[in-house]
Design a protein around this motif. Sequence first.
Motif, PDB file in Angstrom:
ATOM      1  N   MET A  27      11.081  -2.028   5.696  1.00 28.22           N
ATOM      2  CA  MET A  27      12.396  -2.332   5.155  1.00 28.22           C
ATOM      3  C   MET A  27      12.556  -3.838   4.939  1.00 28.22           C
ATOM      4  O   MET A  27      13.061  -4.281   3.905  1.00 28.22           O
ATOM      5  CB  MET A  27      13.488  -1.824   6.103  1.00 28.22           C
ATOM      6  CG  MET A  27      14.895  -2.070   5.593  1.00 28.22           C
ATOM      7  SD  MET A  27      16.159  -1.553   6.780  1.00 28.22           S
ATOM      8  CE  MET A  27      16.010  -2.865   8.011  1.00 28.22           C
ATOM      9  N   PHE A  28      12.080  -4.632   5.906  1.00 26.59           N
ATOM     10  CA  PHE A  28      12.220  -6.082   5.768  1.00 26.59           C
ATOM     11  C   PHE A  28      11.271  -6.661   4.725  1.00 26.59           C
ATOM     12  O   PHE A  28      11.606  -7.654   4.068  1.00 26.59           O
ATOM     13  CB  PHE A  28      12.074  -6.780   7.119  1.00 26.59           C
ATOM     14  CG  PHE A  28      13.383  -6.951   7.814  1.00 26.59           C
ATOM     15  CD1 PHE A  28      14.209  -8.027   7.517  1.00 26.59           C
ATOM     16  CD2 PHE A  28      13.820  -6.024   8.738  1.00 26.59           C
ATOM     17  CE1 PHE A  28      15.437  -8.184   8.130  1.00 26.59           C
ATOM     18  CE2 PHE A  28      15.046  -6.161   9.361  1.00 26.59           C
ATOM     19  CZ  PHE A  28      15.859  -7.251   9.059  1.00 26.59           C
ATOM     20  N   VAL A  29      10.107  -6.050   4.550  1.00 30.95           N
ATOM     21  CA  VAL A  29       9.226  -6.479   3.452  1.00 30.95           C
ATOM     22  C   VAL A  29       9.974  -6.321   2.131  1.00 30.95           C
ATOM     23  O   VAL A  29       9.969  -7.227   1.277  1.00 30.95           O
ATOM     24  CB  VAL A  29       7.916  -5.663   3.435  1.00 30.95           C
ATOM     25  CG1 VAL A  29       7.115  -5.964   2.169  1.00 30.95           C
ATOM     26  CG2 VAL A  29       7.075  -5.976   4.666  1.00 30.95           C
ATOM     27  N   ALA A  30      10.642  -5.193   1.969  1.00 32.14           N
ATOM     28  CA  ALA A  30      11.398  -4.933   0.741  1.00 32.14           C
ATOM     29  C   ALA A  30      12.576  -5.897   0.603  1.00 32.14           C
ATOM     30  O   ALA A  30      12.830  -6.429  -0.486  1.00 32.14           O
ATOM     31  CB  ALA A  30      11.899  -3.488   0.726  1.00 32.14           C
ATOM     32  N   LEU A  31      13.283  -6.143   1.699  1.00 32.57           N
ATOM     33  CA  LEU A  31      14.430  -7.057   1.653  1.00 32.57           C
ATOM     34  C   LEU A  31      14.008  -8.481   1.296  1.00 32.57           C
ATOM     35  O   LEU A  31      14.677  -9.167   0.514  1.00 32.57           O
ATOM     36  CB  LEU A  31      15.166  -7.053   3.002  1.00 32.57           C
ATOM     37  CG  LEU A  31      15.996  -5.809   3.324  1.00 32.57           C
ATOM     38  CD1 LEU A  31      16.504  -5.877   4.760  1.00 32.57           C
ATOM     39  CD2 LEU A  31      17.165  -5.684   2.349  1.00 32.57           C
ATOM     40  N   VAL A  72       2.943  -9.351   5.513  1.00 36.64           N
ATOM     41  CA  VAL A  72       2.712  -8.237   4.582  1.00 36.64           C
ATOM     42  C   VAL A  72       3.298  -8.576   3.218  1.00 36.64           C
ATOM     43  O   VAL A  72       2.665  -8.337   2.172  1.00 36.64           O
ATOM     44  CB  VAL A  72       3.319  -6.924   5.127  1.00 36.64           C
ATOM     45  CG1 VAL A  72       3.284  -5.831   4.055  1.00 36.64           C
ATOM     46  CG2 VAL A  72       2.562  -6.465   6.366  1.00 36.64           C
ATOM     47  N   TYR A  73       4.489  -9.149   3.209  1.00 40.43           N
ATOM     48  CA  TYR A  73       5.110  -9.594   1.949  1.00 40.43           C
ATOM     49  C   TYR A  73       4.211 -10.596   1.221  1.00 40.43           C
ATOM     50  O   TYR A  73       3.987 -10.477   0.009  1.00 40.43           O
ATOM     51  CB  TYR A  73       6.478 -10.212   2.251  1.00 40.43           C
ATOM     52  CG  TYR A  73       7.034 -11.058   1.131  1.00 40.43           C
ATOM     53  CD1 TYR A  73       7.573 -10.474  -0.015  1.00 40.43           C
ATOM     54  CD2 TYR A  73       7.008 -12.449   1.220  1.00 40.43           C
ATOM     55  CE1 TYR A  73       8.075 -11.256  -1.040  1.00 40.43           C
ATOM     56  CE2 TYR A  73       7.513 -13.233   0.198  1.00 40.43           C
ATOM     57  CZ  TYR A  73       8.039 -12.634  -0.927  1.00 40.43           C
ATOM     58  OH  TYR A  73       8.531 -13.415  -1.944  1.00 40.43           O
ATOM     59  N   ILE A  74       3.674 -11.560   1.959  1.00 41.75           N
ATOM     60  CA  ILE A  74       2.804 -12.574   1.363  1.00 41.75           C
ATOM     61  C   ILE A  74       1.541 -11.934   0.793  1.00 41.75           C
ATOM     62  O   ILE A  74       1.125 -12.240  -0.344  1.00 41.75           O
ATOM     63  CB  ILE A  74       2.432 -13.655   2.400  1.00 41.75           C
ATOM     64  CG1 ILE A  74       3.681 -14.451   2.812  1.00 41.75           C
ATOM     65  CG2 ILE A  74       1.374 -14.609   1.839  1.00 41.75           C
ATOM     66  CD1 ILE A  74       3.451 -15.396   3.976  1.00 41.75           C
ATOM     67  N   VAL A  75       0.925 -11.041   1.550  1.00 41.94           N
ATOM     68  CA  VAL A  75      -0.305 -10.381   1.099  1.00 41.94           C
ATOM     69  C   VAL A  75      -0.048  -9.568  -0.166  1.00 41.94           C
ATOM     70  O   VAL A  75      -0.824  -9.626  -1.134  1.00 41.94           O
ATOM     71  CB  VAL A  75      -0.889  -9.480   2.212  1.00 41.94           C
ATOM     72  CG1 VAL A  75      -2.020  -8.622   1.674  1.00 41.94           C
ATOM     73  CG2 VAL A  75      -1.371 -10.335   3.382  1.00 41.94           C
ATOM     74  N   LEU A  76       1.055  -8.826  -0.189  1.00 42.00           N
ATOM     75  CA  LEU A  76       1.386  -8.029  -1.372  1.00 42.00           C
ATOM     76  C   LEU A  76       1.581  -8.923  -2.593  1.00 42.00           C
ATOM     77  O   LEU A  76       1.154  -8.569  -3.707  1.00 42.00           O
ATOM     78  CB  LEU A  76       2.648  -7.199  -1.117  1.00 42.00           C
ATOM     79  CG  LEU A  76       2.521  -6.059  -0.112  1.00 42.00           C
ATOM     80  CD1 LEU A  76       3.873  -5.403   0.136  1.00 42.00           C
ATOM     81  CD2 LEU A  76       1.508  -5.025  -0.587  1.00 42.00           C
ATOM     82  N   GLY A  77       2.214 -10.065  -2.391  1.00 39.65           N
ATOM     83  CA  GLY A  77       2.395 -11.000  -3.501  1.00 39.65           C
ATOM     84  C   GLY A  77       1.087 -11.588  -3.985  1.00 39.65           C
ATOM     85  O   GLY A  77       0.850 -11.716  -5.192  1.00 39.65           O
ATOM     86  N   LEU A  78       0.199 -11.918  -3.050  1.00 40.33           N
ATOM     87  CA  LEU A  78      -1.074 -12.543  -3.419  1.00 40.33           C
ATOM     88  C   LEU A  78      -2.031 -11.568  -4.099  1.00 40.33           C
ATOM     89  O   LEU A  78      -2.907 -11.990  -4.867  1.00 40.33           O
ATOM     90  CB  LEU A  78      -1.732 -13.165  -2.189  1.00 40.33           C
ATOM     91  CG  LEU A  78      -1.053 -14.417  -1.626  1.00 40.33           C
ATOM     92  CD1 LEU A  78      -1.783 -14.913  -0.376  1.00 40.33           C
ATOM     93  CD2 LEU A  78      -0.986 -15.534  -2.674  1.00 40.33           C
TER      94      LEU A  78
END
Length: 198
Positions: A27-31, A72-78
């Motif tokens: 949820m926080f990755v999405a936020l 996880v957010y950073i990895v998804l972006g990269l």
Amino acid sequence: MPEIIQITKEEKGLKHMKTKDLVLCAMFVALIAVGAFIKIPVPVVPFTLQFLFTMLAGLLLGPVNGALAVVVYIVLGLIGLPIFTQGGGPGYIFQPSFGYIIGFAVAAYVNGKIANAKTHPSYRRLLGANFLGLFIVYAFGMIYYYVISNFYLNSPIGVGALFLYCFVLAVPGDIVLCIVAAIIGKRMIPLIQGGRLG
């Protein structure tokens, strides 16, 4: 037999806690991703809600899971998802602003560690944790911005201009977010603290 039943219940409880942590992290990755695109149109330098959600990740999920959500957010972006403010992909590490994103992960761990050292943290503790997180984000962001601009992009920026544009003009909105996060954290931490790990 009663002992076996007791162990089974504990294992089920542990599994439930792990599932809850995974859901909260997701949820926080999405936020955080959405927050990068929610701009608050204030004069001079508009700011996004990304910093707010990275702080809340640390406060509400704890240091390990909060930092994990940001990582996880950073990895998804990269790997290519366009969830950073200006897109995504591995080349984003050469954006001068990428240092702030690295700072988000470190700050989430630190402010989560400080805030969750107490079962019911005070506003003072939460504000202190958030302002330390703010310092970390800007320290990483400004140093990274200076290095990339001066030594990779060949677009020199002086220390004075860096301080003005990357701190003085940008920080007022994030100070407000520190206060907002403390208010939200004060209300939400007791509600979820008993049902999470790490």
